[in-house]
Design an enzyme around this catalytic site. Sequence first.
Site, mmCIF file in Angstrom:
data_model
loop_
_atom_site.group_PDB
_atom_site.id
_atom_site.type_symbol
_atom_site.label_atom_id
_atom_site.label_comp_id
_atom_site.label_asym_id
_atom_site.label_seq_id
_atom_site.Cartn_x
_atom_site.Cartn_y
_atom_site.Cartn_z
ATOM 1 N N GLU A 72 0.869 -1.049 0.159
ATOM 2 C CA GLU A 72 -0.013 0.103 0.034
ATOM 3 C C GLU A 72 0.731 1.305 0.135
ATOM 4 O O GLU A 72 0.488 2.318 -0.727
ATOM 5 C CB GLU A 72 -0.531 0.140 1.235
ATOM 6 C CG GLU A 72 -1.869 1.359 1.461
ATOM 7 C CD GLU A 72 -2.577 1.272 2.221
ATOM 8 O OE1 GLU A 72 -3.407 2.226 2.391
ATOM 9 O OE2 GLU A 72 -2.814 0.497 3.369
ATOM 10 N N ASP A 217 -6.216 -4.343 0.159
ATOM 11 C CA ASP A 217 -7.408 -4.467 0.929
ATOM 12 C C ASP A 217 -8.013 -5.793 1.019
ATOM 13 O O ASP A 217 -8.719 -5.919 1.740
ATOM 14 C CB ASP A 217 -8.492 -3.012 0.583
ATOM 15 C CG ASP A 217 -7.780 -1.903 0.779
ATOM 16 O OD1 ASP A 217 -7.278 -1.448 1.765
ATOM 17 O OD2 ASP A 217 -8.061 -1.079 -0.098
#
Length: 267
Positions: A72, A217
Site C-alpha cells: 500500500e 485491501d
Amino acid sequence: MMEQSMKHTLHKQAQQWVLEAGQLIKEKMDEPLEIMTKSSPKDLVTKMDKAVESFFLDKIRENYPSHKVLGEEGIGEAVSETKGTVWIIDPIDGTMNFVHQKSNFAISIGIIHDGIAEIGVIYNVMEDTLYHAKRGEGAFKGDFQLPKLAEKTLDQSIIELNHFWLCPNRRVNEEKLQQLVYRAMGTRAYGSAALELAFLAEGITDAYLTFSLQPWDYAGGFVILQEVGGKLTDATGEPVDFLNKTTVVAANSSIHEELIKDYIELK
C-alpha cells in the site's frame, strides 16, 4: 500452480512475519504518531505503516529475492503482472482506526502465484487473532478450521457497508442500496476491509460491499473467504485481477448473485 511444499513454507512464513510485525506495532503503540495524509484528509498514513511495510519488504527480499511485492505504501516495486509469486501487503489496514481507536485494524497479506490467489493471512493485531488459509486446504482462525458458510436469505443477512455509499455519490445508485438496507437484517461498518472480509468468512456477517478498493485491501481475505465457500468478485460479478483498484462484492454464495442483480447499479 504453486508446488505444495512451497505453498506450505510460504503459508508458515507469512504467519510468522505478521505476528512479528504485530508485536512491533504493539510495542510502539503508545509512542507519538507521525500522521500524514495521502489522497485526502481522510486517507491517513503513519510512520508505523511505512515501517511495517519495510519490515516485510526486507524479509521477502532476503528470503525470496525472486518474489515481487505490491504494498500500500509503495515501498515495494511497481508490479504490472501476476506472473511468478507476488506478495500483496497492507501493513496496517484500517489506519484511521489505528490512529483514533488503537484497535480494529489488521495486517493483511495475500500471496498470488501465476495469477492465482494461493495464500491469505489477516492478523487482527489488538485482538491477537490470526485468520489464514491455503487454497484448497480450508480456512482457519488460529488452529480452528472455519466451517463452510451456511445458506442465508437477504432478510437473514447482515451487510457490511460504508454508509457513504447510501448518500449521493459518483459510483453506485444509492437508492438501490437504500432498498437493500431496508431488506437486510442489519448493517455494519468496521473501517477495515481486511477485518470485514475475515468476519464474513467467519460467518459473523454475510456480505461486504464497497465500490473503490485497492488490491492490498482484499488480497488477504480472498483465499480465506473462498475456502469457506464465499465469493468475492467485482460489482458486475467478474473476477478481480489483484493489480488494480476495483469495486468489490464479497458475500455468502447464496446471496451473492442476488445482490449484484437486484441491488447494485453502477453509474
